[in-house]
Design a protein around this motif. Structure first.
Motif, PDB file in Angstrom:
ATOM      1  N   THR A  83       0.780  -1.202   0.024  1.00  0.00           N
ATOM      2  CA  THR A  83      -0.043  -0.068   0.039  1.00  0.00           C
ATOM      3  C   THR A  83       0.950   1.351  -0.037  1.00  0.00           C
ATOM      4  OG1 THR A  83      -0.010  -0.003   2.478  1.00  0.00           O
ATOM      5  CG2 THR A  83      -1.845  -1.351   1.109  1.00  0.00           C
ATOM      6  N   GLN A  93      -4.382   0.511  -2.168  1.00  0.00           N
ATOM      7  CA  GLN A  93      -3.424  -0.683  -2.290  1.00  0.00           C
ATOM      8  C   GLN A  93      -3.086  -0.935  -3.666  1.00  0.00           C
ATOM      9  OE1 GLN A  93      -5.344  -4.004  -0.292  1.00  0.00           O
ATOM     10  NE2 GLN A  93      -4.515  -5.353  -1.597  1.00  0.00           N
ATOM     11  N   LEU A  94      -2.014  -1.615  -3.754  1.00  0.00           N
ATOM     12  CA  LEU A  94      -1.525  -2.102  -5.184  1.00  0.00           C
ATOM     13  C   LEU A  94      -1.966  -3.269  -5.689  1.00  0.00           C
ATOM     14  CD1 LEU A  94       0.653   0.333  -3.886  1.00  0.00           C
ATOM     15  CD2 LEU A  94       2.420  -0.615  -5.124  1.00  0.00           C
ATOM     16  N   GLN A  95      -2.005  -3.221  -7.091  1.00  0.00           N
ATOM     17  CA  GLN A  95      -2.384  -4.451  -7.605  1.00  0.00           C
ATOM     18  C   GLN A  95      -1.354  -5.306  -8.270  1.00  0.00           C
ATOM     19  OE1 GLN A  95      -5.507  -2.826 -10.301  1.00  0.00           O
ATOM     20  NE2 GLN A  95      -6.801  -2.202  -8.427  1.00  0.00           N
ATOM     21  N   GLN A  96      -1.030  -6.542  -8.151  1.00  0.00           N
ATOM     22  CA  GLN A  96      -0.161  -7.098  -8.669  1.00  0.00           C
ATOM     23  C   GLN A  96      -0.576  -7.594 -10.137  1.00  0.00           C
ATOM     24  OE1 GLN A  96       0.470 -11.033  -6.757  1.00  0.00           O
ATOM     25  NE2 GLN A  96       2.812 -11.279  -7.882  1.00  0.00           N
ATOM     26  N   ASP A  97       0.649  -7.365 -11.149  1.00  0.00           N
ATOM     27  CA  ASP A  97       0.303  -7.489 -12.433  1.00  0.00           C
ATOM     28  C   ASP A  97       0.431  -9.104 -12.793  1.00  0.00           C
ATOM     29  OD1 ASP A  97       1.157  -7.859 -15.087  1.00  0.00           O
ATOM     30  OD2 ASP A  97       1.645  -5.818 -15.317  1.00  0.00           O
ATOM     31  N   TYR A 104       4.027  -4.285  -9.179  1.00  0.00           N
ATOM     32  CA  TYR A 104       2.713  -3.675  -8.492  1.00  0.00           C
ATOM     33  C   TYR A 104       2.139  -2.428  -8.690  1.00  0.00           C
ATOM     34  CZ  TYR A 104       3.441  -8.066  -5.431  1.00  0.00           C
ATOM     35  OH  TYR A 104       3.836  -9.449  -5.294  1.00  0.00           O
ATOM     36  N   TRP A 105       1.004  -2.313  -9.271  1.00  0.00           N
ATOM     37  CA  TRP A 105       0.510  -1.015  -9.981  1.00  0.00           C
ATOM     38  C   TRP A 105      -0.412  -0.393  -9.056  1.00  0.00           C
ATOM     39  CZ3 TRP A 105       2.002   0.451 -14.736  1.00  0.00           C
ATOM     40  CH2 TRP A 105       3.031  -0.114 -15.324  1.00  0.00           C
ATOM     41  N   ARG A 107      -3.077   2.272  -9.018  1.00  0.00           N
ATOM     42  CA  ARG A 107      -3.776   2.926 -10.138  1.00  0.00           C
ATOM     43  C   ARG A 107      -5.195   3.779  -9.452  1.00  0.00           C
ATOM     44  NH1 ARG A 107      -3.215  -0.185 -14.610  1.00  0.00           N
ATOM     45  NH2 ARG A 107      -2.244  -2.569 -14.133  1.00  0.00           N
ATOM     46  N   ASP A 108      -5.143   3.962  -8.216  1.00  0.00           N
ATOM     47  CA  ASP A 108      -6.402   4.935  -7.478  1.00  0.00           C
ATOM     48  C   ASP A 108      -5.718   6.325  -7.817  1.00  0.00           C
ATOM     49  OD1 ASP A 108      -7.818   6.247  -6.081  1.00  0.00           O
ATOM     50  OD2 ASP A 108      -7.766   4.782  -4.408  1.00  0.00           O
TER      51      ASP A 108
END
Length: 364
Positions: A83, A93-97, A104-105, A107-108
């Motif tokens: 995060t 929170q980051l999103q894993q590719d 980890y992206w 996007r918020d």
């Protein structure tokens, strides 16, 4: 621009060095030196900017990484929870590719970087261990006022390519304690050896024929304003791009403002890269960054999590004024040969049919 400008020292000495080492490789028995084994550690690489998300944070374990985009599965950290938060309490929170598990992206769009705010990265690894970065204040950056390039002809007695030397002008603020970093790259045309099946001087090849591949400048283009505080920074070199084929060159330069800690990190990084590399050199020390264990402050990760405003400019350089026949006559044996040496920074494996679309309208 033309190829009769003042001769300069070559900027791609590695090509000649490669050929020299290749010549002697068959005369010397290979020697394998022992590699020092160290405990596996977390490596963090990421940056929050004032441009709209997404932002990417790379999480890996320490190990032998040959290419930045080709990360072995055993080194990618799969299943971490990460995060980013600012000093006002906003969190994302980051999103894993799903295709590249080490990336980890974030996007918020509600957590777009704002100058003056501080940003913190928190990580929980799959084994439950937790890490946190020191807060990084996102510093404003002066604008790149001018982006321009100079065509340089290499010494004809040496095996070195001609190049474009890319420079910027900017104005340092009157307040002391400013630190800069530049990232620069070029999409350049590249010729395949199949373009010239009949020999080096096949005049049927059209200028610019082939694919476009990215050329990346060094990561360690950093500068302190200690000696230039408040003055205009003119003619700062940010990229030296070899000319590996004739055709339009697409250049992008990003200018960042660093914290003092980030500047010191990149200076140490450069010192490690500039070692002579002999067996008499001291073993390189791990470059620890600003991320450490949340439960043991003596346990540091490698790499750096940063925050910076960014000034970005792009330009297009035509090469239609360069004499094509003379260029191929001189450099054809090097560029079309099957034994062509690799050029550091040129990612041929990322070649594509054309440069990115909407190059001039990006960010407008």
């Amino acid at each position: 621009m033309n190829d009769r400008q003042t001769l300069t020292r070559p900027v791609q000495r590695s090509i000649a060095l490669y050929l020299l080492l290749t010549t002697f490789a068959g005369c010397v028995d290979p020697v394998e030196l022992p590699i020092r084994q160290t405990e596996r550690r977390l490596v963090v690489d990421g940056l929050i900017t004032d441009e709209p998300p997404p932002y990417v944070i790379k999480l890996t374990y320490s190990g032998n990484l040959n290419r930045a985009l080709l990360i072995p599965d055993e080194l990618a950290i799969n299943g971490a929870v990460a995060t980013v938060e600012d000093n006002l309490g906003h969190q994302a929170q980051l999103q894993q590719d799903p295709l590249n598990p080490a990336f980890y992206w974030m996007r918020d769009s509600r957590l777009q970087g704002v100058p003056g705010r501080a940003y913190t990265l928190r990580i929980q690894l799959p084994d439950g261990s937790r890490y946190v970065s020191r807060p990084e204040v996102l510093a404003p950056v002066p604008a790149i006022e001018k982006l321009y390039a100079e065509y340089r002809v290499s010494d004809p007695t040496l095996l070195a390519l001609n190049s474009f030397v890319v420079r910027i002008d900017t104005q340092d603020p009157p307040e002391p304690g400013n630190f800069y970093r530049w990232q620069a790259m070029s999409y350049m045309p590249v010729w395949s050896t199949s373009n010239d099946p009949q020999g080096y001087y096949n005049r049927s090849i059209s200028a610019g024929e082939g694919a476009y591949a990215p050329f990346y400048g060094p990561l360690t283009q950093v500068l302190s304003d200690q000696l230039i505080n408040g003055n205009r920074l003119a003619g700062q070199v940010v990229l030296t791009a070899p000319l590996v084929a004739l055709g339009t060159q697409y250049i992008e330069v990003r200018q960042y403002a660093l914290s003092r800690a980030a500047y010191q990190y990149w200076v140490l990084y450069q010192e490690q890269l500039s070692r002579s590399g002999t067996i008499f050199d001291p073993q390189p020390a791990s470059i620890e960054g600003n991320v450490r264990s949340a439960t043991d402050t003596n346990k540091l990760a490698l790499g750096f999590f940063g925050a910076s405003a960014v000034s970005r400019q792009r330009m297009i350089i035509p090469t239609d004024t360069i004499n094509y026949a003379r260029f191929v006559s001189r450099f054809g044996p090097l560029l079309f040969s099957n034994a062509r040496p690799e050029i550091p920074g040129l990612a041929r494996e990322q070649a594509q049919a054309a440069p990115p679309a909407k190059w001039l309208t990006y960010g407008k």
